[in-house]
Design an enzyme around this catalytic site. Sequence first.
Site, mmCIF file in Angstrom:
data_model
loop_
_atom_site.group_PDB
_atom_site.id
_atom_site.type_symbol
_atom_site.label_atom_id
_atom_site.label_comp_id
_atom_site.label_asym_id
_atom_site.label_seq_id
_atom_site.Cartn_x
_atom_site.Cartn_y
_atom_site.Cartn_z
ATOM 1 N N ASP A 69 0.877 -1.164 0.000
ATOM 2 C CA ASP A 69 0.000 0.000 0.000
ATOM 3 C C ASP A 69 0.913 1.212 0.000
ATOM 4 O O ASP A 69 1.859 1.298 0.788
ATOM 5 C CB ASP A 69 -0.967 0.017 1.185
ATOM 6 C CG ASP A 69 -2.232 0.799 0.816
ATOM 7 O OD1 ASP A 69 -2.888 0.422 -0.180
ATOM 8 O OD2 ASP A 69 -2.540 1.804 1.473
ATOM 9 N N LYS A 175 14.772 4.985 -10.896
ATOM 10 C CA LYS A 175 13.743 5.116 -9.850
ATOM 11 C C LYS A 175 13.868 3.958 -8.864
ATOM 12 O O LYS A 175 13.805 4.151 -7.646
ATOM 13 C CB LYS A 175 12.337 5.126 -10.482
ATOM 14 C CG LYS A 175 11.217 5.138 -9.452
ATOM 15 C CD LYS A 175 9.826 4.962 -10.051
ATOM 16 C CE LYS A 175 8.787 4.796 -8.960
ATOM 17 N NZ LYS A 175 7.445 4.477 -9.437
HETATM 18 P P1 ITT Z 1 -3.599 -2.298 -5.129
HETATM 19 O O1 ITT Z 1 -4.330 -1.828 -3.902
HETATM 20 O O2 ITT Z 1 -4.334 -3.353 -5.891
HETATM 21 O O3 ITT Z 1 -2.183 -2.707 -4.825
HETATM 22 P P2 ITT Z 1 -3.783 0.514 -5.932
HETATM 23 O O4 ITT Z 1 -3.387 1.274 -7.165
HETATM 24 O O5 ITT Z 1 -5.187 0.695 -5.422
HETATM 25 O O6 ITT Z 1 -3.468 -1.052 -6.172
HETATM 26 P P3 ITT Z 1 -2.784 1.848 -3.579
HETATM 27 O O7 ITT Z 1 -4.088 1.812 -2.894
HETATM 28 O O8 ITT Z 1 -1.552 1.518 -2.792
HETATM 29 O O9 ITT Z 1 -2.748 0.855 -4.821
HETATM 30 O O10 ITT Z 1 -2.651 3.262 -4.253
HETATM 31 C C1 ITT Z 1 -1.453 3.775 -4.509
HETATM 32 C C2 ITT Z 1 -1.576 4.902 -5.503
HETATM 33 O O11 ITT Z 1 -0.505 5.806 -5.222
HETATM 34 C C3 ITT Z 1 -1.362 4.393 -6.922
HETATM 35 O O12 ITT Z 1 -2.548 4.123 -7.597
HETATM 36 C C4 ITT Z 1 -0.589 5.561 -7.554
HETATM 37 O O13 ITT Z 1 -1.479 6.533 -8.004
HETATM 38 C C5 ITT Z 1 0.207 6.129 -6.383
HETATM 39 N N1 ITT Z 1 1.549 5.540 -6.315
HETATM 40 C C6 ITT Z 1 1.983 4.541 -5.501
HETATM 41 N N2 ITT Z 1 3.268 4.248 -5.739
HETATM 42 C C7 ITT Z 1 3.656 5.060 -6.725
HETATM 43 C C8 ITT Z 1 4.855 5.243 -7.429
HETATM 44 O O14 ITT Z 1 5.922 4.480 -7.193
HETATM 45 N N3 ITT Z 1 4.894 6.165 -8.375
HETATM 46 C C9 ITT Z 1 3.826 6.930 -8.646
HETATM 47 N N4 ITT Z 1 2.647 6.830 -8.051
HETATM 48 C C10 ITT Z 1 2.550 5.902 -7.094
#
Ligand code: ITT
Length: 200
Positions: A69, A175
């Site tokens: 997350d 990155k």
């Molecule tokens: P899962 O819960 O299925 O893993 P999700 O996209 O819903 O997928 P999150 O709830 O953790 O995952 O949301 C994280 C969001 O934060 C993700 O959709 C991106 O918009 C942003 N994010 C996370 N890591 C990132 C990264 O390395 N680079 C850019 N944006 C990122």
Amino acid sequence: MELVVATRNKDKLREIKVLLKGLAVEVFSLDSFKGAPEVIEDGKTLEENAVKKAIQVSEFLKKFAVADDSGLEVDFLNGDPGVYSARFSGKGATYKSNNKKLLRLLKDVPLAKRKACFKCVIAIADKGRIVGVAEGKCRGKIGFESKGKSGFGYDPVFIPDSYNKTFAEMGTSRKNKISHRSKALLKAKKIISKYPSLYQ
Ligand code: ITT
């Protein structure tokens, strides 16, 4: 030893697979399993959500699982979007609409006040029981416009400290050397490699 990456985000999955290299496990994604649960991310923290995803998926599949997350905390927005990073711009949010909203909220905010921090929490669970949790952070600032094509999410607007390029401009391999996710997974790999059932 099989390990399931409990994410539905293909961009995260791609990074996680690369970052897990070197660990003596066979990596699977949720795509390999029909009917895996759709976990509701209603936690107040990244850790709560990561733990919930890892427990539910590993319990359902009766396997070893890691969940990620992650989110972006922006100082000027008092830590938002944080745990709401994926759906920052509301229902049907896309990476583009989220970045657009973020840049709009920071319009005319000077560089010194654009500090931000990417956070990633990795939870590891085995058949419904939590094995460990690891966190990684990457500090930086929000640029004035979207720049670059690689990566995903907020990568085109996030400039990590000591760099003058966004994550999306520098490319995934650079990155992956400095990101919140790489730091969290480095710690997670240590936990996993010491986990007894790996050797059973
Ligand atoms: P899962 O819960 O299925 O893993 P999700 O996209 O819903 O997928 P999150 O709830 O953790 O995952 O949301 C994280 C969001 O934060 C993700 O959709 C991106 O918009 C942003 N994010 C996370 N890591 C990132 C990264 O390395 N680079 C850019 N944006 C990122």
